[in-house]
Design an enzyme around this catalytic site. Sequence first.
Site, PDB file in Angstrom:
ATOM      1  CE  LYS A  26      55.554  27.445  36.798  1.00  0.00           C
ATOM      2  NZ  LYS A  26      56.584  27.653  35.800  1.00  0.00           N
TER       3      LYS A  26
ATOM      4  CE  LYS B 298      53.548  20.251  34.124  1.00  0.00           C
ATOM      5  NZ  LYS B 298      53.726  21.392  33.306  1.00  0.00           N
TER       6      LYS B 298
ATOM      7  CE  LYS C 176      62.705  20.237  35.345  1.00  0.00           C
ATOM      8  NZ  LYS C 176      63.569  20.764  34.292  1.00  0.00           N
TER       9      LYS C 176
HETATM   10  P1  TYM Z   1      59.784  23.273  30.071  1.00  0.00           P
HETATM   11  O1  TYM Z   1      61.216  23.625  30.264  1.00  0.00           O
HETATM   12  O2  TYM Z   1      58.903  23.197  31.250  1.00  0.00           O
HETATM   13  O3  TYM Z   1      59.661  21.880  29.327  1.00  0.00           O
HETATM   14  C1  TYM Z   1      60.350  21.579  28.121  1.00  0.00           C
HETATM   15  C2  TYM Z   1      59.451  20.735  27.233  1.00  0.00           C
HETATM   16  O4  TYM Z   1      59.074  19.519  27.890  1.00  0.00           O
HETATM   17  C3  TYM Z   1      57.671  19.358  27.809  1.00  0.00           C
HETATM   18  N1  TYM Z   1      57.182  18.648  29.011  1.00  0.00           N
HETATM   19  C4  TYM Z   1      56.395  17.562  28.999  1.00  0.00           C
HETATM   20  N2  TYM Z   1      55.868  16.854  27.991  1.00  0.00           N
HETATM   21  C5  TYM Z   1      55.107  15.782  28.313  1.00  0.00           C
HETATM   22  N3  TYM Z   1      54.846  15.384  29.579  1.00  0.00           N
HETATM   23  C6  TYM Z   1      55.361  16.069  30.633  1.00  0.00           C
HETATM   24  N4  TYM Z   1      55.110  15.672  31.873  1.00  0.00           N
HETATM   25  C7  TYM Z   1      56.173  17.213  30.360  1.00  0.00           C
HETATM   26  N5  TYM Z   1      56.824  18.109  31.144  1.00  0.00           N
HETATM   27  C8  TYM Z   1      57.437  18.981  30.302  1.00  0.00           C
HETATM   28  C9  TYM Z   1      57.120  20.767  27.747  1.00  0.00           C
HETATM   29  O5  TYM Z   1      55.822  20.791  27.189  1.00  0.00           O
HETATM   30  C10 TYM Z   1      58.144  21.456  26.874  1.00  0.00           C
HETATM   31  O6  TYM Z   1      57.859  21.251  25.505  1.00  0.00           O
HETATM   32  N6  TYM Z   1      57.754  27.549  28.461  1.00  0.00           N
HETATM   33  C11 TYM Z   1      58.555  26.402  28.060  1.00  0.00           C
HETATM   34  C12 TYM Z   1      59.895  26.784  27.474  1.00  0.00           C
HETATM   35  C13 TYM Z   1      59.866  27.718  26.316  1.00  0.00           C
HETATM   36  C14 TYM Z   1      59.449  27.421  25.001  1.00  0.00           C
HETATM   37  C15 TYM Z   1      59.668  28.622  24.245  1.00  0.00           C
HETATM   38  C16 TYM Z   1      58.916  26.296  24.393  1.00  0.00           C
HETATM   39  C17 TYM Z   1      60.301  29.020  26.322  1.00  0.00           C
HETATM   40  N7  TYM Z   1      60.187  29.535  25.092  1.00  0.00           N
HETATM   41  C18 TYM Z   1      59.358  28.675  22.890  1.00  0.00           C
HETATM   42  C19 TYM Z   1      58.596  26.366  23.017  1.00  0.00           C
HETATM   43  C20 TYM Z   1      58.817  27.540  22.299  1.00  0.00           C
HETATM   44  C21 TYM Z   1      58.804  25.535  29.270  1.00  0.00           C
HETATM   45  O7  TYM Z   1      58.802  25.981  30.376  1.00  0.00           O
HETATM   46  O8  TYM Z   1      59.140  24.253  28.970  1.00  0.00           O
END
Ligand code: TYM
Length: 325
Positions: free
Chosen positions: A112, A192, A195
């Site tokens: 990023k 991957k 968005k």
């Molecule tokens: P975020 O909001 O980007 O995504 C939410 C969840 O979706 C999964 N994910 C995917 N899995 C498979 N293939 C993909 N292309 C794909 N894109 C997204 C992500 O792995 C995630 O599980 N940092 C985290 C949010 C967060 C969090 C936490 C997660 C904040 N605190 C504590 C677990 C525990 C995030 O940005 O996810």
Amino acid sequence: MRIFSGIQPTGVLHLGNYFGAVKQWVELQTPENFCIYCIVDYHALTNEDTVPEVLRKNRVELALDLLACGIDPERSILFVQSAVPEHTELCWILGCVTSFGDLTRMTQFKQKAKDQEFVNGGLFYYPVLQAADILLYLADHVPVGEDQLQHLELARRIARRFNWRFGEFFPEPEPILGKAPRLMSLADPSRKMSKSYGPDHYIGLMEPEEEIWRKVRTAVTDMGLTPGQEMSPGVANLFTLLELVAPAEVVEEFRQAHAAGKLLYKDLKETLFRYLMEALRPIRERRRELEEKGEVEEILAAGAEKARRIAREVLGEVRARVGLD
Ligand code: TYM
């Protein structure tokens, strides 16, 4: 198991989020597990494009999506992160047992930071807040997609370091990966599904049907259909999706056709689209019903109250251990 997971309210819930994480969240809601699911709006602030009114709207929209997917407020706690400010206090305390070197090695931060001109400090500190989210509830299991594994490894290191300095307290949280830990973009299968790359690179669960068909129809495949040919990444990704939504016999039939060099990608795409819509239909219908009911704010408020009760207690113990009581 004590389960915690989070998702950013950044607009649309896409198939990567659903098959990579949220589907597991739903399935883990059994009487043996204690589940806490969080809409992480503090994290979303690290995104420079986050506008206040949009953030407010996205939180509610995402809550509706999650409820429609099957998150059940009777069996889980569903809440918005900023309603429990203890997350940020624990974040600060944990930051003081986090290695600076570890933070500089986070690949998501590096990626990023490379892509934007103004890099805010929140982006750098993001994984500490994520560790605080999990540890604030003493969670031991975290259902996530593959892209979160490095953040989770850091959360374990932070827990270990805290325990070493202040006495055994936090569990070391383990990831739970689903069947599709890394779903790829249909428009560019080397990336991957996300968005961040624009609307062609994800399929939203609630998108108009024609738009979903357009994205499936134009998915990148390959030219050749030689018998025994190895699957190109785009075709492999379509098969991954098919496996998630279609019966095993159907997938097997298509696999055999591919191995024999007789697979028409048009047929694969049409079948995938049909089964995908079948899988999404009940979620999309429930979403409409929930929207009409208009109970989401109360659900989130009740969730925040339950979460805060746990958070206060754990943070009280942390404050005492570090000498801030
Ligand atoms: P975020 O909001 O980007 O995504 C939410 C969840 O979706 C999964 N994910 C995917 N899995 C498979 N293939 C993909 N292309 C794909 N894109 C997204 C992500 O792995 C995630 O599980 N940092 C985290 C949010 C967060 C969090 C936490 C997660 C904040 N605190 C504590 C677990 C525990 C995030 O940005 O996810």
